[in-house]
Enzyme design. Structure first.
Site, PDB file in Angstrom:
ATOM      1  N   TYR A   1      -5.068   3.586 -14.488  1.00 16.73           N
ATOM      2  CA  TYR A   1      -5.367   2.202 -14.879  1.00 16.73           C
ATOM      3  C   TYR A   1      -6.520   2.126 -15.882  1.00 16.73           C
ATOM      4  CZ  TYR A   1      -2.962   2.017 -10.383  1.00 16.73           C
ATOM      5  OH  TYR A   1      -2.082   2.239  -9.354  1.00 16.73           O
TER       6      TYR A   1
ATOM      7  N   LYS B   1       0.859   9.535   0.981  1.00 15.59           N
ATOM      8  CA  LYS B   1      -0.603   9.704   1.031  1.00 15.59           C
ATOM      9  C   LYS B   1      -1.079  10.716   2.093  1.00 15.59           C
ATOM     10  CE  LYS B   1      -1.859   5.200  -0.920  1.00 15.59           C
ATOM     11  NZ  LYS B   1      -2.658   5.444  -2.117  1.00 15.59           N
TER      12      LYS B   1
ATOM     13  N   ASP C   1       6.408  -0.454   4.444  1.00 16.61           N
ATOM     14  CA  ASP C   1       5.723   0.485   3.560  1.00 16.61           C
ATOM     15  C   ASP C   1       4.405   0.891   4.227  1.00 16.61           C
ATOM     16  OD1 ASP C   1       4.060   1.636   1.684  1.00 16.61           O
ATOM     17  OD2 ASP C   1       4.524   0.235   0.081  1.00 16.61           O
TER      18      ASP C   1
ATOM     19  N   TYR D   1       1.636  -4.863  -2.400  1.00 15.33           N
ATOM     20  CA  TYR D   1       1.561  -3.795  -3.410  1.00 15.33           C
ATOM     21  C   TYR D   1       2.413  -2.636  -2.914  1.00 15.33           C
ATOM     22  CZ  TYR D   1       0.170   0.030  -6.317  1.00 15.33           C
ATOM     23  OH  TYR D   1       0.227   1.105  -7.179  1.00 15.33           O
TER      24      TYR D   1
HETATM   25  N1  PMP Z   1       2.652   1.491  -1.320  1.00 16.29           N
HETATM   26  C1  PMP Z   1       1.399   1.302  -0.892  1.00 16.29           C
HETATM   27  C2  PMP Z   1       1.161   0.372   0.260  1.00 16.29           C
HETATM   28  C3  PMP Z   1       0.328   1.959  -1.499  1.00 16.29           C
HETATM   29  O1  PMP Z   1      -0.915   1.745  -1.071  1.00 16.29           O
HETATM   30  C4  PMP Z   1       0.609   2.848  -2.578  1.00 16.29           C
HETATM   31  C5  PMP Z   1      -0.515   3.591  -3.302  1.00 16.29           C
HETATM   32  N2  PMP Z   1      -1.669   2.900  -3.526  1.00 16.29           N
HETATM   33  C6  PMP Z   1       1.921   3.026  -2.984  1.00 16.29           C
HETATM   34  C7  PMP Z   1       2.926   2.340  -2.335  1.00 16.29           C
HETATM   35  C8  PMP Z   1       2.278   3.949  -4.123  1.00 16.29           C
HETATM   36  O2  PMP Z   1       2.064   5.257  -3.784  1.00 16.29           O
HETATM   37  P1  PMP Z   1       1.812   6.367  -4.933  1.00 16.29           P
HETATM   38  O3  PMP Z   1       0.543   6.007  -5.606  1.00 16.29           O
HETATM   39  O4  PMP Z   1       1.760   7.665  -4.178  1.00 16.29           O
HETATM   40  O5  PMP Z   1       2.997   6.302  -5.848  1.00 16.29           O
END
Ligand code: PMP
Length: 433
Positions: free
Chosen positions: A20, A278, A249, A148
């Site tokens: 970013y 993660k 998610d 998100y």
């Molecule tokens: N979903 C959520 C809830 C997240 O927090 C993130 C990463 N910040 C993602 C999807 C995307 O994961 P990545 O950055 O490994 O592509």
């Protein structure tokens, strides 16, 4: 201690894009030589107490001997092999563990390489499932504002479209159905009006909707909103009543961060599709997984295409799978619930920030602590506050008006105190202006 400058910051500034960022107005970056336990070592000799766990992932801290040993063992046999037409023990053992620890109905696993991609796969699964049932009208997703789900195109299309980091791309994104963000907070009373509003949306749109996608309990990058489990329970109930699949998610919340192994457990529900990433590898390697049920997998497999149309090159990477197995064992073989609860007690020190004029709210859940600034704080100069934090020997990276901690689970009480004190002092002396 290595004082000689070996990381070429000039080259970095000129040629390397960081997350970013702009290429013409790059943000300052700190040269790191190594990280150990909960300490990040800078080339300049300073060591920083880590408050971020590398964005939710490094739950066991850095350079963990058990995780390192698992990787070394795997490297010595095979660091990568294609997954098309081939399988291997580290993938099979990892998927056994994932099937065992995630909600009972989730028995089919797709292994991908990042959180965003696991969301893409989840969305494809949902769309393909309804097509397999001969229902071609269900081509939209429903999702709350403030969500998100990642930076790829389908994932961006279900991020908050108003305050999002992605609004620039709105013209390229499919339009989905956004419902009001959860308002009732975790730990407070649930306002039944939220349930009624949700039902109106389901009533009006269910024929078009393949799946409802939501971050369980914590809306992360959309505002660190810790919402009431009844909102999620209500979404689950409505999804079942109105024939809409539920995608949860848990990329940020999975593996204990909220005090439960998976945040869906706070609402005692099971999703139809679950995304994890993660902390799956303890933050050592890039790996994600999308899990679904027998019903969805069978539907897709017996549908017109007969296959799930996704297959990244690094799918099921043996090295990532091996270290994920080790990370899950390491987590489950300790009293992780007690660890998270201890960290939560220590994070209560953030509450003293409430006395400061620029603070709108302080909230904690599990091993997450958030201080939200108000309008009086003005716009936050991230580079400035970051420089202050580094001077104080801590690694904390604010996001907009949110200053938050999600430390590695191995963090001791002194480290958490230092992190909380640094946040208090940064706000007290307005180091973001
Ligand atoms: N979903 C959520 C809830 C997240 O927090 C993130 C990463 N910040 C993602 C999807 C995307 O994961 P990545 O950055 O490994 O592509």
């Amino acid at each position: 201690m290595n004082k000689k400058q070996t990381i070429d910051l000039d080259f970095d500034r000129e040629h390397i894009w960081h997350p970013y960022t702009s290429m013409t107005q790059p943000i300052p970056v700190y040269p790191v030589t190594h990280a150990n336990h909960n300490l990040i070592h800078l080339e300049t000799g300073e060591q920083l107490i880590d408050g971020m766990a590398s964005w939710w992932s490094a739950i066991h801290g850095y350079n963990h001997p058990i995780l390192n040993a698992a990787m070394v063992e795997q490297i010595n046999s095979m660091s990568h092999i294609m997954f098309g037409g081939i399988t291997h023990n580290s993938a099979v053992e990892l998927c056994k563990k994932l099937v065992a620890i995630t909600p009972e109905s989730l028995t089919k696993v797709f292994l991908a390489d990042s959180g965003s991609v696991s969301v893409e796969v989840a969305i494809k699964m949902a769309l393909q499932y309804w097509l397999s049932q001969g229902i071609s009208t269900k081509q939209k997703l429903m999702t709350p504002y403030k969500g998100y789900h990642g930076d790829t195109f389908a994932a961006m299309s279900v991020c908050d479209p108003v305050n999002s980091m992605h609004s620039l791309y709105n013209g390229f994104l499919p339009e989905h159905i956004f419902v009001p963000a959860p308002v009732s907070q975790f730990g407070s009373e649930f306002n039944q009006a939220e349930a009624q509003t949700l039902e109106q949306y389901f009533k009006a749109h269910h024929n078009q909707v393949a799946a409802f996608i939501i971050e369980p309990i914590v809306q992360n990058a959309g505002g660190m909103n810790f919402y009431h489990p009844d909102y999620l329970a209500c979404v689950r109930k409505l999804c079942s009543e109105y024939n809409v699949l539920l995608i949860c998610d848990e990329i940020a919340t999975g593996f204990g961060r909220t005090g439960k192994l998976f945040a869906v457990e706070h609402a005692d529900i099971e999703p139809d599709i679950l995304c994890i990433g993660k902390a799956l590898t303890g933050g050592t390697m890039t790996l994600s997984a999308t899990l679904t049920s027998e019903k969805i997998a069978t539907g897709i497999s017996e549908g017109e295409a007969g296959v799930l149309m996704h297959g990244p090159t690094f799918m099921g990477n043996p090295l990532a799978c091996a270290v994920a197995c080790a990370s899950i064992d390491l987590l489950l073989n300790q009293n992780w619930q007690q660890r998270i609860s201890d960290i939560n007690s220590q994070l209560q020190q953030l509450n003293k920030c409430r006395e400061l004029d620029d603070v709108a709210d302080v909230r904690t859940l599990g091993a997450i602590g958030v201080v939200e600034l108000n309008d009086a704080a003005g716009s936050v100069d991230v580079a400035k506050i970051q420089a202050y934090f580094v001077e104080q020997g801590v690694w904390i990276r604010p996001f907009g008006k949110l200053i938050y901690l999600m430390p590695p689970y191995i963090s001791d009480a002194n480290s958490i105190k230092t992190l909380c004190d640094a946040i208090y002092n940064a706000i007290k002396d307005k180091h973001y202006r």
